[in-house]
Every structure is written in structure tokens, then in C-alpha cells.
Motif scaffolding. Structure first.
Motif, mmCIF file in Angstrom:
data_model
loop_
_atom_site.group_PDB
_atom_site.id
_atom_site.type_symbol
_atom_site.label_atom_id
_atom_site.label_comp_id
_atom_site.label_asym_id
_atom_site.label_seq_id
_atom_site.Cartn_x
_atom_site.Cartn_y
_atom_site.Cartn_z
ATOM 1 N N VAL A 93 0.841 -1.209 0.000
ATOM 2 C CA VAL A 93 0.000 0.000 0.000
ATOM 3 C C VAL A 93 0.871 1.252 0.000
ATOM 4 O O VAL A 93 0.633 2.196 -0.767
ATOM 5 C CB VAL A 93 -0.936 -0.001 1.217
ATOM 6 N N LEU B 219 -8.311 5.544 -3.496
ATOM 7 C CA LEU B 219 -7.477 4.395 -3.125
ATOM 8 C C LEU B 219 -8.035 3.553 -1.978
ATOM 9 O O LEU B 219 -7.996 2.316 -2.062
ATOM 10 C CB LEU B 219 -6.056 4.873 -2.809
ATOM 11 N N PRO B 220 -8.561 4.144 -0.897
ATOM 12 C CA PRO B 220 -9.097 3.276 0.168
ATOM 13 C C PRO B 220 -10.217 2.365 -0.306
ATOM 14 O O PRO B 220 -10.276 1.190 0.095
ATOM 15 C CB PRO B 220 -9.608 4.285 1.211
ATOM 16 N N PHE C 48 -8.549 -0.487 -2.341
ATOM 17 C CA PHE C 48 -7.833 -1.456 -1.516
ATOM 18 C C PHE C 48 -8.796 -2.295 -0.681
ATOM 19 O O PHE C 48 -8.471 -3.415 -0.298
ATOM 20 C CB PHE C 48 -6.837 -0.741 -0.602
ATOM 21 N N LYS C 49 -9.983 -1.760 -0.418
ATOM 22 C CA LYS C 49 -10.965 -2.499 0.375
ATOM 23 C C LYS C 49 -11.804 -3.440 -0.486
ATOM 24 O O LYS C 49 -12.004 -4.605 -0.145
ATOM 25 C CB LYS C 49 -11.900 -1.527 1.103
ATOM 26 N N SER D 24 -6.140 8.698 4.359
ATOM 27 C CA SER D 24 -6.394 7.753 3.269
ATOM 28 C C SER D 24 -5.347 6.649 3.266
ATOM 29 O O SER D 24 -5.668 5.462 3.087
ATOM 30 C CB SER D 24 -6.380 8.512 1.935
ATOM 31 N N SER E 57 -6.212 2.726 3.884
ATOM 32 C CA SER E 57 -5.876 1.752 2.853
ATOM 33 C C SER E 57 -5.079 0.593 3.428
ATOM 34 O O SER E 57 -5.291 -0.575 3.071
ATOM 35 C CB SER E 57 -5.086 2.420 1.722
ATOM 36 N N TYR F 99 -6.593 -3.136 3.400
ATOM 37 C CA TYR F 99 -5.898 -4.154 2.607
ATOM 38 C C TYR F 99 -5.399 -5.303 3.477
ATOM 39 O O TYR F 99 -5.351 -6.450 3.028
ATOM 40 C CB TYR F 99 -4.737 -3.521 1.845
#
Length: 211
Positions: free
Chosen positions: A78, A134-135, A138-139, A198, A202, A206
Motif C-alpha cells: 500500500v 485508493l481506500p 484497496f478495500k 487515506s 488503505s 488491505y
């Protein structure tokens, strides 16, 4: 971590050339444009999305699964995306700042207050573009995160137009409202805090995600 950054750098050179080309085109247009600040803001928005696209290529090539067999933690994976984002955004802001400073000096309309305000707005927009998306990716993964991606594009473009309209006339002859300039550093700090939050979210998402 160095290996992850090199991987993303090679991928960026291979798959993101169009983004860099468009950024250069918009920088050139912004140099000759007097009225539309969107051309100034858009390269930073565009380069801020490079980590998102790199993550998409990772998922398509099954890198996310392959990386589980390598001596990298999910936190490092990440962090690599956020660091490459900071590098590309920083480089774009630096180049944009130089281009606009030259343009304003050539026109004899350089005002430090207006110039500083523009640079802070560039920083805010470049950070927001990846911080929001991005969060989610990644989730949920890139495919399910496309909705957040689309919403973010609309929000950031709307913000860029709004910021451009904060200047009354052409930039270089525009004077940022005196009441707005003191607020921009605070907004900038909020943008940095949002990027840090963020990044943290993330990592958490992740680490809990099943691949």
C-alpha cells in the motif's frame, strides 16, 4: 520497498505514458492560455490518478496474489502506491509551478499572493484525487471501486472549475480575494491530513481483505 517502487516506476513508464503525454499537452496549453485555469489544474489531477491505475494493472496481472509469496508486507505494498503518488504529484506540481512562473513573468503580471494561492490549490487537488479513491479500491478491489473512481473524477473536476472561478478575470490580472488567501494554508493542511488518513485506511482495509 525499493523493489516495489522500481516495479511501479517501470509499470508507469510502460502503461502510463499517455497520462504523462496529456499532462505535457495541458501544461503547454496552460502556458498560452490566459483565461482557463482548468488547463493548469488538470495535469495535477491526472498525475494524482496514476497510483489508482497502477493498482488496476496489478489486479489484472494477478500481482496482488503473486506478491503474497514474496517478502513484502501488505503495508509496504500500500505504501508503495502512496509514495509513487507523492513522487508523481510533487514532480507535476514543481513543473507546473515553473511553467506558470515563467508565463507570469513574461507577461509582467507575477503576483506572489496569486501565485502562492495557485500552487496550494494544485497541491490540494492532486492529493484529493487519489485520497478519495485508493481506500475504496484497496478495500473492495478495482472493479468494485470503479464507482468511487467515477464519483471522484466528477468531484475533483468540479472543484477545479470552482477554484478556477475564484479568480475574477484572467490569471495574471486576477487578484485572489484577500479573505480567501489566509484560508488556503489551512485547506492545504486538511488536504495533507486527508492524504495521511487515506494512507492509513488503505493499509487497514488491505490487511483485512481476502484476495
Amino acid at each position: 520497498m525499493k523493489g516495489l517502487l522500481l516495479k511501479d516506476w517501470y509499470m508507469m513508464k510502460t502503461y502510463c505514458r499517455a497520462y504523462l503525454f496529456l499532462a505535457v499537452v495541458f501544461l503547454v496549453i496552460s502556458f498560452f492560455s490566459d483565461e482557463n485555469l482548468f488547463f493548469v489544474f488538470y495535469p495535477c489531477i491526472l498525475c494524482g490518478m496514476i497510483p489508482v491505475n497502477l493498482l488496476g494493472y496489478d489486479e489484472r496481472s494477478r500481482w496482488c496474489l503473486y506478491s503474497e509469496t514474496m517478502p513484502y508486507t501488505r503495508k509496504q505494498i500500500v505504501s508503495g502506491k502512496y509514495l509513487i503518488g507523492l513522487m508523481t504529484q510533487g514532480a507535476t506540481i514543481l513543473v507546473s509551478g515553473i511553467v506558470q512562473a515563467i508565463r507570469l513573468q513574461m507577461r509582467g503580471s507575477f503576483r506572489f499572493g496569486d501565485y502562492l494561492a495557485m500552487m496550494l490549490l494544485l497541491l490540494i487537488l492532486s492529493m484529493i484525487s487519489s485520497s478519495i479513491t485508493l481506500p475504496f479500491m484497496f478495500k473492495k478491489g478495482v472493479e468494485k471501486g470503479r464507482i468511487a473512481y467515477s464519483v471522484m473524477i466528477g468531484v475533483v473536476c468540479a472543484m477545479s472549475i470552482l477554484f478556477a472561478n475564484l479568480f475574477a478575470k484572467r490569471f495574471g490580472e486576477q487578484v485572489l480575494a484577500a479573505s480567501l488567501l489566509p484560508v488556503l494554508p489551512t485547506i492545504c493542511l486538511i488536504g495533507i491530513a486527508l492524504y495521511a488518513l487515506s494512507w492509513y485506511l488503505s493499509v487497514v482495509f488491505y490487511q483485512k481483505r481476502e484476495l
